[in-house]
Design an enzyme around this catalytic site. Structure first.
Site, PDB file in Angstrom:
ATOM      1  N   ARG A  52       8.825  -0.735  10.543  1.00 26.73           N
ATOM      2  CA  ARG A  52       8.702  -0.470  11.943  1.00 26.73           C
ATOM      3  C   ARG A  52       7.849  -2.083  12.398  1.00 26.73           C
ATOM      4  NH1 ARG A  52       3.552   4.012  10.125  1.00 26.73           N
ATOM      5  NH2 ARG A  52       5.044   5.785  10.484  1.00 26.73           N
ATOM      6  N   LYS A  65       6.316   5.973  -6.942  1.00 24.87           N
ATOM      7  CA  LYS A  65       5.325   6.562  -7.797  1.00 24.87           C
ATOM      8  C   LYS A  65       4.347   6.221  -7.187  1.00 24.87           C
ATOM      9  CE  LYS A  65       4.031   3.022  -9.350  1.00 24.87           C
ATOM     10  NZ  LYS A  65       3.374   2.617  -8.734  1.00 24.87           N
ATOM     11  N   HIS A  91       3.645   8.658   1.279  1.00 23.60           N
ATOM     12  CA  HIS A  91       5.084   9.705   1.069  1.00 23.60           C
ATOM     13  C   HIS A  91       5.828  11.195   1.286  1.00 23.60           C
ATOM     14  CE1 HIS A  91       5.097   6.692  -2.374  1.00 23.60           C
ATOM     15  NE2 HIS A  91       5.051   5.705  -2.228  1.00 23.60           N
ATOM     16  N   ARG A 114      -4.141  -0.849  -2.463  1.00 23.33           N
ATOM     17  CA  ARG A 114      -3.931  -0.045  -3.717  1.00 23.33           C
ATOM     18  C   ARG A 114      -5.133   0.351  -3.674  1.00 23.33           C
ATOM     19  NH1 ARG A 114      -3.407  -5.242  -7.395  1.00 23.33           N
ATOM     20  NH2 ARG A 114      -1.501  -4.651  -7.401  1.00 23.33           N
ATOM     21  N   TRP A 126      12.302  -5.361  -2.810  1.00 16.90           N
ATOM     22  CA  TRP A 126      12.558  -6.923  -2.933  1.00 16.90           C
ATOM     23  C   TRP A 126      12.751  -6.769  -4.425  1.00 16.90           C
ATOM     24  CZ3 TRP A 126      13.608  -9.988   1.006  1.00 16.90           C
ATOM     25  CH2 TRP A 126      13.942 -11.387   1.026  1.00 16.90           C
TER      26      TRP A 126
END
Length: 341
Positions: A40, A99, A81, A167, A19
Site C-alpha cells: 500500500r 503463519k 490473513h 506482534r 525480504w
C-alpha cells in the site's frame, strides 16, 4: 516442476520475513518465478522490486487482477490473513499464507472449501516442517531408539521487543500464541498425529497491550500421549523440542528457525548412553516454497496442506477457548477497594 514453465507468484505485503527468507528462496525454486510485490506504500514496493527484480504494484487489488500472477504469498499481519487469502482464492490464485493463518477453525474451513471448489492450492507457511532434521528425529523414534514415546515437549520464546511491533498489536491479531505458540502446537502434530486435541491451556495477557504475552498448552492424542507446548514474547530466547520415551529422550535445539547454513545439534539420551549428532544443514524456506510449487502443479499434493491448515487453526482456537473456560474471574477491584477502607 522442472519440465513445466515456472509459476508466476507475487507477494501481498512488503514484510520482513519475505525480504529475509521467503523471496530469496523463491529465487532458488525452479517451479516459481517472482512477478511482482504489492504494498500500500509505493516506496516499499519499489524497494522490494529493485532487490528482487520484479514489478512494484501499489495496492493488493491491482496485483490480484494481473493475469501473469497464478499464485500469491501473503506475509501480511495476522489480522489480514483471512481477508486477503479469501480475496486471492476468489481471484483464482493459489495461496501460500504466513503463519498463523487463523485462530478460528470455521474461518479456516471456509477458506479450505473455497480452495477445493476452485481447484487451488492453499498452504500455511510453516517452513520448519521442511527441514530434514525432523525426519531424522521421526526415523529414530520409529526405529525404537527411545522406546515407546510418552511425551512431546516444545518451547519457543523470544525476548521482549518494542511495544510498537506488530506482534504486540491487539488490532493486528498479535500475541504469543499466534507469533510463537503456533510452532510448538504444529510440531506436536508431527509426533502425536492428526487426532491430537487441546486438553488444557493458560495464557498470560498484558493488560495495557491487550495481547497474550505467554502461555502453555497441553495436548493429547487418543492413546493418551501428551504434548507440552510453552511459548512467549517476554522470555530469554528458547527454541527447542524433545521426545521422551520409555527408554530414552531425543532433544533438538534450534528446532524452528535454523538458518540455511546452520548444522543442527541432536542429542540422544539413554540410561547408559549419551550421543550428540551434528545434522546436515538445510534451507527450510526453499523446501517450503518448493512444496508449495508442487501443490500448485499437482492436485494430489494439495489436500494434506489444506487439511493441515484447518486442523492448526482449530487447535489454536481450542487453546484460546480452553483458557477462557478455566480462567479464574478477575478480582472485583471496586469491592476490594471498599473492604480496604
Amino acid at each position: 516442476m522442472t519440465d513445466a514453465e515456472p509459476l508466476g507468484i507475487a507477494v501481498l505485503g512488503a514484510a520482513d520475513i519475505a525480504w529475509r527468507r521467503t523471496l530469496p528462496a523463491v529465487g532458488r525454486c525452479q517451479g516459481l518465478r517472482l512477478v511482482a510485490v504489492a504494498s500500500r506504500t509505493p516506496e516499499k514496493a519499489r524497494t522490494f522490486a529493485e532487490r528482487f527484480d520484479c514489478d512494484a504494484v501499489t495496492g493488493y487489488e491491482r496485483l490480484l487482477a494481473r493475469e501473469d500472477v497464478q499464485a500469491v504469498y501473503i506475509p501480511l499481519p495476522n489480522a489480514l490473513h483471512e481477508e486477503w487469502a479469501e480475496a486471492a482464492l476468489r481471484a483464482g490464485k493459489h495461496v501460500l499464507v504466513e503463519k498463523s493463518l487463523s485462530a478460528d477453525g470455521a474461518a479456516a474451513l471456509k477458506l479450505a472449501r473455497t480452495a477445493r471448489e476452485r481447484g487451488l492450492a492453499f498452504m500455511e507457511n510453516f517452513a520448519f516442517l521442511h527441514h530434514t532434521q525432523h525426519r531424522t528425529v521421526a526415523d529414530l523414534v520409529a526405529e525404537g531408539a527411545i522406546g515407546t514415546p510418552q511425551l512431546f515437549s516444545a518451547s519457543f520464546g523470544i525476548p521482549r521487543g518494542d511495544d510498537g511491533l506488530i506482534r504486540y498489536s491487539r488490532g493486528l491479531a498479535g500475541g504469543a500464541l499466534r507469533e510463537t505458540g503456533c510452532y510448538p502446537v504444529r510440531a506436536a502434530q508431527l509426533f502425536l498425529g492428526a487426532d491430537v486435541e487441546v486438553i488444557g491451556s493458560r495464557l498470560r495477557f498484558d493488560a495495557d497491550l491487550g495481547v497474550d504475552m505467554a502461555g502453555s498448552a497441553l495436548l493429547a492424542d487418543a492413546a493418551g500421549v501428551t504434548a507440552q507446548c510453552d511459548f512467549g514474547l517476554d522470555h530469554a530466547y528458547r527454541n527447542t523440542y524433545a521426545v521422551w520415551g520409555s527408554e530414552g529422550r531425543i532433544e533438538l535445539d534450534r528446532a524452528f528457525t535454523p538458518p540455511p547454513d546452520a548444522r543442527p545439534m541432536l542429542r540422544l539420551l539413554r540410561a547408559d548412553h549419551r550421543e550428540e549428532r551434528v545434522l546436515p544443514a538445510a534451507d527450510q524456506f526453499l523446501g517450503a516454497v518448493t512444496a508449495f510449487a508442487s501443490a500448485c502443479a499437482d492436485p494430489a499434493a494439495r489436500e494434506s496442506h489444506t487439511d493441515d491448515a484447518v486442523r492448526q487453526a482449530a487447535l489454536l482456537e481450542s487453546v484460546v477457548t480452553r483458557d477462557a473456560a478455566t480462567r479464574p474471574p478477575a478480582p472485583d477491584r471496586g469491592h476490594a477497594a471498599e473492604e480496604g477502607r
